[in-house]
Design a protein around this motif. Structure first.
Motif, PDB file in Angstrom:
ATOM      1  N   ALA A  22       0.969  -1.461   0.522  1.00 21.27           N
ATOM      2  CA  ALA A  22      -0.146   0.214   0.461  1.00 21.27           C
ATOM      3  C   ALA A  22       0.332   1.188  -0.083  1.00 21.27           C
ATOM      4  N   GLN A  23       2.197   1.298   0.269  1.00 20.86           N
ATOM      5  CA  GLN A  23       3.037   2.709   0.769  1.00 20.86           C
ATOM      6  C   GLN A  23       3.148   2.303  -0.629  1.00 20.86           C
ATOM      7  N   SER A  24       3.771   1.247  -0.743  1.00 19.80           N
ATOM      8  CA  SER A  24       4.584   1.070  -2.433  1.00 19.80           C
ATOM      9  C   SER A  24       3.803   2.424  -3.807  1.00 19.80           C
ATOM     10  N   ARG A  25       2.136   1.896  -3.590  1.00 16.44           N
ATOM     11  CA  ARG A  25       1.299   2.692  -4.656  1.00 16.44           C
ATOM     12  C   ARG A  25       1.445   3.766  -4.316  1.00 16.44           C
ATOM     13  N   GLU A  26       0.991   4.312  -2.891  1.00 16.06           N
ATOM     14  CA  GLU A  26       1.246   5.866  -2.079  1.00 16.06           C
ATOM     15  C   GLU A  26       2.625   6.594  -3.008  1.00 16.06           C
ATOM     16  N   THR A  27       3.087   5.948  -2.919  1.00 15.26           N
ATOM     17  CA  THR A  27       4.660   6.328  -3.361  1.00 15.26           C
ATOM     18  C   THR A  27       4.698   6.567  -4.621  1.00 15.26           C
ATOM     19  N   ASP A  34       1.765   6.085 -13.235  1.00 11.34           N
ATOM     20  CA  ASP A  34       0.535   5.050 -13.329  1.00 11.34           C
ATOM     21  C   ASP A  34       1.231   3.768 -13.072  1.00 11.34           C
ATOM     22  N   PHE A  35       2.094   4.015 -12.298  1.00 13.32           N
ATOM     23  CA  PHE A  35       2.308   2.108 -12.209  1.00 13.32           C
ATOM     24  C   PHE A  35       3.368   2.065 -10.590  1.00 13.32           C
ATOM     25  N   VAL A  36       2.636   0.459 -10.298  1.00 16.28           N
ATOM     26  CA  VAL A  36       4.118   0.606  -9.511  1.00 16.28           C
ATOM     27  C   VAL A  36       4.881  -0.587  -9.581  1.00 16.28           C
ATOM     28  N   GLY A  37       5.486  -0.184  -9.860  1.00 20.14           N
ATOM     29  CA  GLY A  37       7.449  -0.787  -9.767  1.00 20.14           C
ATOM     30  C   GLY A  37       8.043  -1.701  -8.404  1.00 20.14           C
ATOM     31  N   ALA A  38       8.961  -1.887  -8.831  1.00 14.25           N
ATOM     32  CA  ALA A  38      10.075  -2.567  -7.780  1.00 14.25           C
ATOM     33  C   ALA A  38      10.658  -1.402  -7.164  1.00 14.25           C
ATOM     34  N   GLU A  39      11.110  -0.911  -7.768  1.00 15.26           N
ATOM     35  CA  GLU A  39      11.355   1.265  -7.521  1.00 15.26           C
ATOM     36  C   GLU A  39      10.173   0.868  -6.000  1.00 15.26           C
ATOM     37  N   HIS A  40       9.789   2.022  -6.599  1.00 16.81           N
ATOM     38  CA  HIS A  40       8.605   2.761  -5.235  1.00 16.81           C
ATOM     39  C   HIS A  40       8.550   1.044  -4.121  1.00 16.81           C
ATOM     40  N   LEU A  41       8.259  -0.053  -4.210  1.00 16.55           N
ATOM     41  CA  LEU A  41       8.468  -1.348  -3.484  1.00 16.55           C
ATOM     42  C   LEU A  41       9.585  -1.040  -2.754  1.00 16.55           C
ATOM     43  N   LEU A  42      11.154  -1.060  -2.961  1.00 16.93           N
ATOM     44  CA  LEU A  42      12.041  -0.883  -2.420  1.00 16.93           C
ATOM     45  C   LEU A  42      12.330   0.803  -1.615  1.00 16.93           C
ATOM     46  N   LEU A  43      11.626   1.573  -2.311  1.00 17.33           N
ATOM     47  CA  LEU A  43      11.208   2.760  -1.787  1.00 17.33           C
ATOM     48  C   LEU A  43      11.079   2.414  -0.190  1.00 17.33           C
ATOM     49  N   ALA A  44       9.509   2.263  -0.063  1.00 21.12           N
ATOM     50  CA  ALA A  44       8.913   1.775   0.659  1.00 21.12           C
ATOM     51  C   ALA A  44       9.683   0.742   1.843  1.00 21.12           C
ATOM     52  N   ILE A  45      10.627   0.271   1.124  1.00 24.77           N
ATOM     53  CA  ILE A  45      10.775  -0.431   2.360  1.00 24.77           C
ATOM     54  C   ILE A  45      11.883  -0.012   2.950  1.00 24.77           C
ATOM     55  N   LEU A  46      12.933   1.454   2.791  1.00 17.11           N
ATOM     56  CA  LEU A  46      13.340   2.182   2.604  1.00 17.11           C
ATOM     57  C   LEU A  46      12.882   2.616   3.543  1.00 17.11           C
ATOM     58  N   ALA A  47      12.042   3.584   3.489  1.00 19.22           N
ATOM     59  CA  ALA A  47      11.321   4.258   4.737  1.00 19.22           C
ATOM     60  C   ALA A  47      10.355   3.763   5.837  1.00 19.22           C
ATOM     61  N   GLU A  86      -3.733  13.267 -11.742  1.00 21.20           N
ATOM     62  CA  GLU A  86      -3.040  12.175 -10.794  1.00 21.20           C
ATOM     63  C   GLU A  86      -3.669  11.185 -10.544  1.00 21.20           C
ATOM     64  N   PRO A  87      -2.925  10.363 -11.026  1.00 19.28           N
ATOM     65  CA  PRO A  87      -3.044   8.696 -11.027  1.00 19.28           C
ATOM     66  C   PRO A  87      -3.882   8.935  -9.764  1.00 19.28           C
ATOM     67  N   ALA A  88      -5.216   7.791  -9.407  1.00 16.24           N
ATOM     68  CA  ALA A  88      -5.818   7.564  -8.897  1.00 16.24           C
ATOM     69  C   ALA A  88      -6.238   5.859  -9.011  1.00 16.24           C
ATOM     70  N   GLY A  89      -7.131   5.502  -8.065  1.00 16.79           N
ATOM     71  CA  GLY A  89      -7.630   3.599  -7.703  1.00 16.79           C
ATOM     72  C   GLY A  89      -6.134   3.095  -7.740  1.00 16.79           C
ATOM     73  N   SER A  90      -6.272   1.803  -8.660  1.00 18.03           N
ATOM     74  CA  SER A  90      -5.655   0.825  -8.408  1.00 18.03           C
ATOM     75  C   SER A  90      -4.809   0.661 -10.057  1.00 18.03           C
TER      76      SER A  90
END
Length: 159
Positions: A22-27, A34-47, A86-90
């Protein structure tokens, strides 16, 4: 009676990983992607430095903060146009992240746990030779080969 092999139970996503997703989506939304990538997940992990994945990354990198800036710069190149809403939703996942999710259950089973954590996503991400995260991580010395020796003791403790 037919002899059937008992299938091992399928691992399920931990609550911590669900929160990170969920945090990676918000990131992604915050970075106007307009996509969720591994980079966003890693940013959420590092946060979230208390997670085992963040602790492993911090042990392996000299500067997790600089790595986060590199990840942000990489995804900034894929921002939607300023005039676009701004991107929204899934949001769709990148193939790289889909691959990690399809492989993380096997990693969790090999480590002897039924709960999939963010830590179980790191090996599949770093093992993709042409993946964006694998390339960016390699520039910082974080590779599958470097990560693997750290995972073995963690797997031994969980069994």
């Amino acid at each position: 009676m037919w002899p059937f092999a008992k299938r091992p139970p399928k691992p399920f996503l931990s609550e911590n990983l669900k929160c990170l997703i969920a945090q990676s989506r918000e990131t992604a939304i915050g970075l106007r992607n307009d996509f969720v990538g591994a980079e966003h997940l890693l940013l959420a992990i590092l946060a979230t430095p208390a997670t085992p994945a963040a602790q492993v990354i911090s042990r392996l990198l000299v500067s997790p903060a600089l790595f986060a800036v590199c990840l942000q710069t990489h995804v900034a190149a894929h921002q939607i146009a300023p005039e676009a809403p701004e991107p929204a939703g899934s949001l769709p996942l990148t193939r790289e992240l889909e691959h990690a999710f399809s492989s993380c259950g096997r990693v969790a089973r090999e480590m002897g746990t039924l709960e999939v954590e963010a830590l179980h996503l790191l090996p599949p991400l770093l093992a993709l030779p042409h993946g964006a995260v694998a390339k960016l991580s390699a520039e910082f010395g974080l590779t599958f080969e470097v990560l693997l020796p750290l995972l073995r003791p963690l797997a031994a403790r969980q069994t």
